[in-house]
Design a protein around this motif. Structure first.
Motif, PDB file in Angstrom:
ATOM      1  N   ALA A  37      60.185  16.074  -8.557  1.00 19.52           N
ATOM      2  CA  ALA A  37      60.021  14.720  -9.084  1.00 19.52           C
ATOM      3  C   ALA A  37      61.251  14.256  -9.844  1.00 19.52           C
ATOM      4  CB  ALA A  37      58.781  14.668  -9.986  1.00 19.52           C
ATOM      5  N   ASP A  38      61.958  15.181 -10.505  1.00 18.14           N
ATOM      6  CA  ASP A  38      63.095  14.775 -11.332  1.00 18.14           C
ATOM      7  C   ASP A  38      64.301  14.344 -10.502  1.00 18.14           C
ATOM      8  OD1 ASP A  38      64.840  17.425 -11.099  1.00 18.14           O
ATOM      9  OD2 ASP A  38      62.791  18.024 -11.500  1.00 18.14           O
ATOM     10  N   ALA A  39      64.225  14.477  -9.159  1.00 22.67           N
ATOM     11  CA  ALA A  39      65.305  13.966  -8.305  1.00 22.67           C
ATOM     12  C   ALA A  39      65.091  12.502  -7.951  1.00 22.67           C
ATOM     13  CB  ALA A  39      65.404  14.793  -7.021  1.00 22.67           C
ATOM     14  N   ILE A  40      63.952  11.930  -8.368  1.00 18.03           N
ATOM     15  CA  ILE A  40      63.576  10.570  -7.979  1.00 18.03           C
ATOM     16  C   ILE A  40      63.824   9.600  -9.128  1.00 18.03           C
ATOM     17  CG2 ILE A  40      61.729   9.135  -7.067  1.00 18.03           C
ATOM     18  CD1 ILE A  40      62.641  11.492  -5.288  1.00 18.03           C
ATOM     19  N   GLU A  41      64.423   8.467  -8.815  1.00 16.24           N
ATOM     20  CA  GLU A  41      64.631   7.426  -9.814  1.00 16.24           C
ATOM     21  C   GLU A  41      63.474   6.443  -9.836  1.00 16.24           C
ATOM     22  OE1 GLU A  41      67.683   3.724 -10.552  1.00 16.24           O
ATOM     23  OE2 GLU A  41      68.491   5.623  -9.867  1.00 16.24           O
ATOM     24  N   LYS A  42      63.081   5.940  -8.665  1.00 17.68           N
ATOM     25  CA  LYS A  42      61.973   4.998  -8.600  1.00 17.68           C
ATOM     26  C   LYS A  42      61.399   4.970  -7.188  1.00 17.68           C
ATOM     27  CE  LYS A  42      65.156   1.079  -7.986  1.00 17.68           C
ATOM     28  NZ  LYS A  42      65.604  -0.220  -8.535  1.00 17.68           N
ATOM     29  N   VAL A  43      60.217   4.368  -7.082  1.00 21.09           N
ATOM     30  CA  VAL A  43      59.530   4.229  -5.802  1.00 21.09           C
ATOM     31  C   VAL A  43      59.157   2.766  -5.617  1.00 21.09           C
ATOM     32  CG1 VAL A  43      57.519   4.877  -4.432  1.00 21.09           C
ATOM     33  CG2 VAL A  43      58.600   6.574  -5.920  1.00 21.09           C
ATOM     34  N   GLU A  44      59.481   2.232  -4.445  1.00 20.62           N
ATOM     35  CA  GLU A  44      59.130   0.853  -4.120  1.00 20.62           C
ATOM     36  C   GLU A  44      57.992   0.841  -3.102  1.00 20.62           C
ATOM     37  OE1 GLU A  44      63.466  -1.328  -4.633  1.00 20.62           O
ATOM     38  OE2 GLU A  44      62.798  -0.707  -2.636  1.00 20.62           O
ATOM     39  N   VAL A  45      57.013  -0.005  -3.336  1.00 16.07           N
ATOM     40  CA  VAL A  45      55.893  -0.172  -2.413  1.00 16.07           C
ATOM     41  C   VAL A  45      55.959  -1.580  -1.844  1.00 16.07           C
ATOM     42  CG1 VAL A  45      53.393  -0.192  -2.151  1.00 16.07           C
ATOM     43  CG2 VAL A  45      54.470   1.473  -3.678  1.00 16.07           C
ATOM     44  N   ILE A  46      56.152  -1.688  -0.527  1.00 14.99           N
ATOM     45  CA  ILE A  46      56.288  -2.978   0.153  1.00 14.99           C
ATOM     46  C   ILE A  46      55.139  -3.088   1.143  1.00 14.99           C
ATOM     47  CG2 ILE A  46      57.832  -4.477   1.462  1.00 14.99           C
ATOM     48  CD1 ILE A  46      60.117  -2.556   0.603  1.00 14.99           C
ATOM     49  N   THR A  47      54.140  -3.903   0.821  1.00 10.73           N
ATOM     50  CA  THR A  47      52.933  -3.953   1.645  1.00 10.73           C
ATOM     51  C   THR A  47      53.097  -4.822   2.886  1.00 10.73           C
ATOM     52  OG1 THR A  47      52.097  -5.687   0.179  1.00 10.73           O
ATOM     53  CG2 THR A  47      51.361  -3.435  -0.249  1.00 10.73           C
ATOM     54  N   ASN A  48      54.017  -5.777   2.853  1.00 15.01           N
ATOM     55  CA  ASN A  48      54.238  -6.621   4.033  1.00 15.01           C
ATOM     56  C   ASN A  48      55.734  -6.838   4.235  1.00 15.01           C
ATOM     57  OD1 ASN A  48      53.291  -7.966   6.261  1.00 15.01           O
ATOM     58  ND2 ASN A  48      52.617  -9.788   5.186  1.00 15.01           N
ATOM     59  N   PRO A  49      56.419  -5.889   4.869  1.00 11.75           N
ATOM     60  CA  PRO A  49      57.882  -5.953   4.982  1.00 11.75           C
ATOM     61  C   PRO A  49      58.353  -7.070   5.902  1.00 11.75           C
ATOM     62  CG  PRO A  49      57.018  -3.724   5.366  1.00 11.75           C
ATOM     63  CD  PRO A  49      55.864  -4.663   5.421  1.00 11.75           C
ATOM     64  N   SER A  50      59.591  -7.492   5.678  1.00  8.27           N
ATOM     65  CA  SER A  50      60.190  -8.537   6.513  1.00  8.27           C
ATOM     66  C   SER A  50      60.847  -7.918   7.741  1.00  8.27           C
ATOM     67  CB  SER A  50      61.220  -9.321   5.702  1.00  8.27           C
ATOM     68  OG  SER A  50      62.321  -8.490   5.384  1.00  8.27           O
ATOM     69  N   ALA A  51      61.479  -8.772   8.558  1.00  2.00           N
ATOM     70  CA  ALA A  51      62.066  -8.323   9.830  1.00  2.00           C
ATOM     71  C   ALA A  51      63.235  -7.380   9.628  1.00  2.00           C
ATOM     72  CB  ALA A  51      62.505  -9.535  10.644  1.00  2.00           C
ATOM     73  N   ARG A  52      63.855  -7.353   8.445  1.00  2.00           N
ATOM     74  CA  ARG A  52      65.003  -6.464   8.245  1.00  2.00           C
ATOM     75  C   ARG A  52      64.585  -4.993   8.217  1.00  2.00           C
ATOM     76  NH1 ARG A  52      65.008  -7.668   2.253  1.00  2.00           N
ATOM     77  NH2 ARG A  52      66.042  -9.610   2.773  1.00  2.00           N
ATOM     78  N   TYR A  53      63.298  -4.732   7.982  1.00  2.00           N
ATOM     79  CA  TYR A  53      62.807  -3.355   7.924  1.00  2.00           C
ATOM     80  C   TYR A  53      62.321  -2.897   9.295  1.00  2.00           C
ATOM     81  CZ  TYR A  53      62.800  -3.745   2.822  1.00  2.00           C
ATOM     82  OH  TYR A  53      63.171  -3.902   1.506  1.00  2.00           O
ATOM     83  N   ASP A  54      62.272  -1.574   9.482  1.00  2.00           N
ATOM     84  CA  ASP A  54      61.668  -1.018  10.687  1.00  2.00           C
ATOM     85  C   ASP A  54      60.285  -1.620  10.892  1.00  2.00           C
ATOM     86  OD1 ASP A  54      63.740   0.589  11.334  1.00  2.00           O
ATOM     87  OD2 ASP A  54      62.872   2.451  10.579  1.00  2.00           O
ATOM     88  N   ALA A  55      59.925  -1.865  12.157  1.00  2.00           N
ATOM     89  CA  ALA A  55      58.596  -2.404  12.442  1.00  2.00           C
ATOM     90  C   ALA A  55      57.516  -1.355  12.245  1.00  2.00           C
ATOM     91  CB  ALA A  55      58.553  -2.931  13.875  1.00  2.00           C
ATOM     92  N   GLU A  56      57.909  -0.102  12.129  1.00  2.00           N
ATOM     93  CA  GLU A  56      56.919   0.964  12.036  1.00  2.00           C
ATOM     94  C   GLU A  56      56.281   1.008  10.654  1.00  2.00           C
ATOM     95  OE1 GLU A  56      56.254   5.512  13.473  1.00  2.00           O
ATOM     96  OE2 GLU A  56      58.177   4.534  13.721  1.00  2.00           O
ATOM     97  N   GLY A  57      54.971   1.317  10.648  1.00  2.00           N
ATOM     98  CA  GLY A  57      54.212   1.387   9.409  1.00  2.00           C
ATOM     99  C   GLY A  57      53.247   0.232   9.319  1.00  2.00           C
ATOM    100  N   GLY A  58      52.090   0.359   9.976  1.00  2.00           N
ATOM    101  CA  GLY A  58      51.159  -0.754  10.063  1.00  2.00           C
ATOM    102  C   GLY A  58      50.709  -1.292   8.732  1.00  2.00           C
ATOM    103  N   SER A  59      50.572  -0.424   7.731  1.00  2.00           N
ATOM    104  CA  SER A  59      50.081  -0.870   6.425  1.00  2.00           C
ATOM    105  C   SER A  59      51.192  -1.078   5.413  1.00  2.00           C
ATOM    106  CB  SER A  59      49.069   0.142   5.874  1.00  2.00           C
ATOM    107  OG  SER A  59      47.874   0.089   6.610  1.00  2.00           O
ATOM    108  N   GLY A  60      52.438  -0.811   5.789  1.00  2.00           N
ATOM    109  CA  GLY A  60      53.534  -1.082   4.878  1.00  2.00           C
ATOM    110  C   GLY A  60      54.523   0.050   4.770  1.00  2.00           C
ATOM    111  N   ILE A  61      55.394  -0.049   3.757  1.00  2.00           N
ATOM    112  CA  ILE A  61      56.510   0.877   3.586  1.00  2.00           C
ATOM    113  C   ILE A  61      56.534   1.393   2.154  1.00  2.00           C
ATOM    114  CG2 ILE A  61      59.044   0.969   3.415  1.00  2.00           C
ATOM    115  CD1 ILE A  61      59.177  -0.817   5.851  1.00  2.00           C
ATOM    116  N   ILE A  62      56.816   2.680   2.004  1.00  2.00           N
ATOM    117  CA  ILE A  62      57.070   3.295   0.699  1.00  2.00           C
ATOM    118  C   ILE A  62      58.513   3.783   0.711  1.00  2.00           C
ATOM    119  CG2 ILE A  62      56.467   5.166  -0.875  1.00  2.00           C
ATOM    120  CD1 ILE A  62      53.633   5.063   0.236  1.00  2.00           C
ATOM    121  N   ASN A  63      59.325   3.261  -0.206  1.00  2.00           N
ATOM    122  CA  ASN A  63      60.749   3.603  -0.276  1.00  2.00           C
ATOM    123  C   ASN A  63      60.998   4.444  -1.515  1.00  2.00           C
ATOM    124  OD1 ASN A  63      63.483   3.706   0.240  1.00  2.00           O
ATOM    125  ND2 ASN A  63      63.905   1.687  -0.611  1.00  2.00           N
ATOM    126  N   ILE A  64      61.402   5.696  -1.327  1.00  2.00           N
ATOM    127  CA  ILE A  64      61.691   6.629  -2.418  1.00  2.00           C
ATOM    128  C   ILE A  64      63.190   6.604  -2.683  1.00  2.00           C
ATOM    129  CG2 ILE A  64      61.598   9.046  -3.147  1.00  2.00           C
ATOM    130  CD1 ILE A  64      59.233   9.372  -1.168  1.00  2.00           C
TER     131      ILE A  64
END
Length: 817
Positions: free
Chosen positions: A203-230
């Motif tokens: 855990a101490d290697a992580i700065e923050k976590v982003e939760v994106i429930t409805n990503p835009s076209a710039r993100y991979d289309a994969e992930g039906g329910s959204g994206i978690i960015n570590i």
């Protein structure tokens, strides 16, 4: 269902319009706007969360103020007059504009801030980010403020993130769905076993976590329910600084890690390294009642399971960022992980007749040695053409991952040996171009290529003999994806718009080499997205969005290797799975007060060819006990409707609260037809409709003697399934911490699963068997850690000295306005 939808919509609209009416028309017609940008002087990068305050000359009372957005932009409404304007950011020298006459809308241009060396050397907490930051398009979880995860893993981190849940086996879900995409620094994680990889990354290697429930076209289309960015830690402070963390715990666990950073004007060196030894103890049971064709009881079987897993791992990361010119930045990094482990899984079987009289017992012991080695090289180049956001970024990465497991399964008088060797290679290239157009407009375009190759050899032998051809196979999985995207965002008055289109071409080969079964899946799809936002006031905003998403089956979903831990309850992947497509709709509202930030959203997801795990009798028996197989299939259609509330509340300076509540209804339609080993055609009706919910509350209190106390409680509600139901699950974690050594050190003590209650429990009802099962992957755990910092403030704010877009990789620009 219609009544539920109507009630939810009514509550949502009432909340929105009530807050709008309370806010009124902010500023009134007699106010003017003060705008500008705040940048770091050396790197010319925008500073997010810089504060702007306006006061009357010779008066300390703030008349108006605001903070900068991710682009460093600010906008403050104020009555015409003469003001002193002050721009501040933690660890930077503030800038003041004295007696500025503001009679009309005024643009202050770019305000450049310089780092304050004196402040950097002080270990003083001047400001802290909230553990959870709520933004319109995503939620950001700041790991450094969370004591509960000290000495833990990324799985522990994700289990505290709003909207995210981690089950007892380490599987991650978002809004109740495991149909998600996990990114690390904006790039897809290439781990073969995602759940295990997340448990091994500290855990101490992580700065923050982003939760994106409805990503835009710039993100991979994969992930039906959204994206978690570590997002991993990268040093930001000038000079040499770092952090060391030592931890120990029960069951036997210990670790040592360090983060070091050396930053000059041109070069920034950063590194993270750590070793951990973890012991995970678990338990489970399955009680089954077997039925005759006429529905009467045939027999009973109780399975008691005891597990112990030991993992020893090294995790290292090193990199350098080079400021080639004031507008060109090049970052290179190497990531390396090596883990070994021992697994002990003992199952005792207790047999009973129809009258529940004990008839005998057997056992099954699985001893396994595991190992994995992961290597990844990443390179990121950023060229800024000006200070208005016109830029080009390029990313390249190459990785090689291995995952091995060898086990001996003893079940007197026989024993089996299993081997599972996996090698995965991945190459990724991506380029993104961002061009601001006019006032508030922005054009983006990009390309991404991802090319992967997985080879998995699996075999089972009996009593040291030859491979069992029914249980052994060699899987070759090749996946090549090419993608293009473009999107355009602009702002008109208080409305912001973002429209995008992504095209992905997929070429997948799933080959079973042992029996010459070759499967090719080629398809290409267009993925549109649309986002509209309305700024009700400076403190409230309304948004609506749509996107089309894709989920490709991977990993154990497609691997036909049989999980042979139990010989009567087995799991097997399905190499013939097709991708599922999801249409996502989301309506959101955010409102900020002095002490409260509130966010609510209503969402609807319509998925075709959804993946679903189905339990089916195979037709085989072991000592008279039917064998039940669990396997993923393309079920049919799934519709999900829900609403979510998230809020941060700071009632006092010494007490912070954040919570998350999610309610959803899921309707699935489909059936499963198959032929069992006896040649019988079996048809299973899997239509189902169910409600469920989950909630999480996090409280952080500063006690006397500057002792911090954190308490987190979460509950996952009961959910009906097509073949039974999953019972509710409650868990609670707590932690205490105290700063020592003039705030250079921190001692933290945490307890994971205080009441030892985090058990996955379910009932399954089939034609010839009814069963109850529960499984606890990790029992209650105690952990003690010590953190030491040098030349580094305790609360190091993100000054964006790294010119990356929240981790890079997937980034283009931000939502306009």
């Amino acid at each position: 269902m219609k009544k539920i939808k109507f009630a939810v919509l009514l509550v949502f609209l009432f909340t929105s319009f009530y807050n709008y009416s309370q806010q009124g028309s902010p500023g009134g017609k007699n106010k003017v706007k003060v705008t500008g940008k705040v940048f770091e002087k050396v790197s010319k990068q925008p500073l997010e969360y810089a504060t702007i305050s306006l006061t009357k000359p010779n008066d300390t009372k703030v008349v108006a103020g605001g903070i900068t957005n991710p682009k460093g932009e600010f906008e403050v409404a104020v009555a015409p007059g003469t003001y002193d304007i002050k721009v501040e950011f933690i660890s930077f020298k503030s800038t003041e504009i004295k007696q500025k006459s503001i009679q009309d809308d005024t643009n202050l241009g770019v305000v450049n801030l310089s780092e304050d060396a004196a402040q950097l050397n002080e270990v003083v907490v001047r400001a802290e980010k909230s553990t959870v930051e709520i933004k319109l398009d995503k939620k950001v979880y700041n790991v450094g403020q969370d004591m509960i995860v000290k000495g833990g893993s990324v799985s522990d981190v994700l289990d505290n993130v709003p909207s995210v849940s981690v089950d007892t086996e380490g599987n991650v879900s978002l809004r109740g769905s495991d149909n998600i995409r996990i990114l690390i620094d904006g790039r897809p994680s290439q781990a073969i076993n995602m759940a295990e990889a997340l448990r091994q990354l500290p855990a101490d290697a992580i700065e923050k976590v982003e939760v994106i429930t409805n990503p835009s076209a710039r993100y991979d289309a994969e992930g039906g329910s959204g994206i978690i960015n570590i997002i991993l830690k990268k040093g930001k402070n000038q000079g040499f600084n770092g952090t060391f963390i030592a931890s120990t715990g029960l069951p036997e666990t210990y670790g040592l890690s360090g983060n070091l950073n050396y930053k000059t004007e041109k070069l920034n060196y950063f590194t993270t390294a750590g070793y951990n030894y973890r012991t995970t103890e678990g338990a489970g049971q399955t009680n089954s009642e077997y039925l005759n064709p006429d529905g009467t009881t045939k027999s009973f079987l109780d399975e008691d399971r005891d597990t112990k897993r030991i993992r020893k791992g090294f995790n290292g990361r090193a990199g350098v960022e080079w400021t080639i010119t004031p507008s060109t930045f090049w970052t290179n990094a190497i990531n390396y992980q090596k883990n070994t482990g021992d697994d002990r899984d003992l199952i005792n079987y207790y047999n009973y007749d129809a009258a529940h009289n004990f008839t005998g017992t057997t056992y099954r012991l699985n001893n396994a040695d595991t190992g994995s080695e992961n290597f990844e090289y990443t390179s990121n180049l950023i060229k800024n053409f000006n200070d208005k956001g016109h830029k080009l970024t390029a990313d390249f990465s190459i990785s090689r991952n291995t995952d091995d497991s060898n086990s001996t399964i003893t079940a007197s008088p026989n024993f089996n040996n299993t081997l599972n060797d996996q090698i995965q290679k991945q190459v990724l290239f991506q380029a993104d171009y961002v061009l601001p157009l006019g006032k508030g407009g922005q054009f983006e375009a990009g390309y991404k290529g991802s090319f992967g190759d997985l080879n998995n050899e699996y075999y089972v032998t009996e009593n040291g003999g030859a491979k069992d051809p029914n249980l052994s196979n060699t899987l070759e999985y090749k996946e090549n994806i090419n993608a293009l995207y473009t999107q355009y965002g602009f702002k008109v008055n208080k409305f912001s718009y973002l429209f995008g289109l992504r095209w992905e071409d997929t070429d997948i080969h799933v080959n079973l080499l042992d029996n010459s079964d070759f499967n090719t899946k080629k398809y290409n799809n267009l993925f549109p997205s649309a986002f509209i936002s309305y700024e009700i006031s400076d403190q409230s905003n309304f948004s609506a969005s749509y996107s089309k998403r894709l989920s490709r089956p991977r990993g154990r979903f497609m691997n036909p290797a049989v999980n042979y831990a139990s010989n009567v309850n087995i799991f097997q992947g399905n190499p013939d799975l097709d991708p599922s497509l999801t249409d996502k709709y989301d309506i959101g509202y955010i409102k900020k007060w002095d002490k409260v930030t509130f966010n609510t959203s209503a969402y609807f997801e319509d998925t075709k060819d959804v993946f679903s795990f189905v339990r089916s009798p195979t037709g085989d028996e072991v000592n008279g006990v039917p064998v039940i197989k669990s396997q993923p299939i393309n079920l049919g259609k799934e519709q999900k409707f829900g609403f979510e509330f998230t809020f941060n509340y700071t009632p006092y300076k010494w007490w912070k609260l954040n919570s998350n509540f999610n309610f959803f209804n899921v309707k699935t339609t489909g059936e499963h037809s198959y032929t069992d080993t006896k040649g019988n055609l079996i048809v299973q009706d899997l239509d189902n409709q169910a409600n469920s919910w989950f909630a999480r509350v996090n409280s952080k209190v500063t006690l006397p003697y500057k002792i911090d106390w954190q308490l987190t409680a979460m509950y996952n509600g009961e959910q009906k399934t097509a073949q039974g139901k999953n019972l509710g699950q409650f868990g609670m974690n707590t932690a205490f911490s105290k700063d020592v050594m003039k705030d250079k050190g921190t001692i933290a003590f945490n307890i994971s699963d205080v009441f030892n209650s985090r058990k996955m429990r379910s009932y399954t009802y089939l034609d010839d068997v009814n069963s109850y099962s529960e499984f606890q992957f990790r029992k209650r755990q105690f952990n003690l850690s010590f953190t030491y910092r040098f030349n580094k403030p305790k609360s190091e704010r993100d000054k964006n000295a790294q010119p990356r877009n929240d981790g890079g990789g997937e980034g283009g620009g931000d939502f306009p306005g």
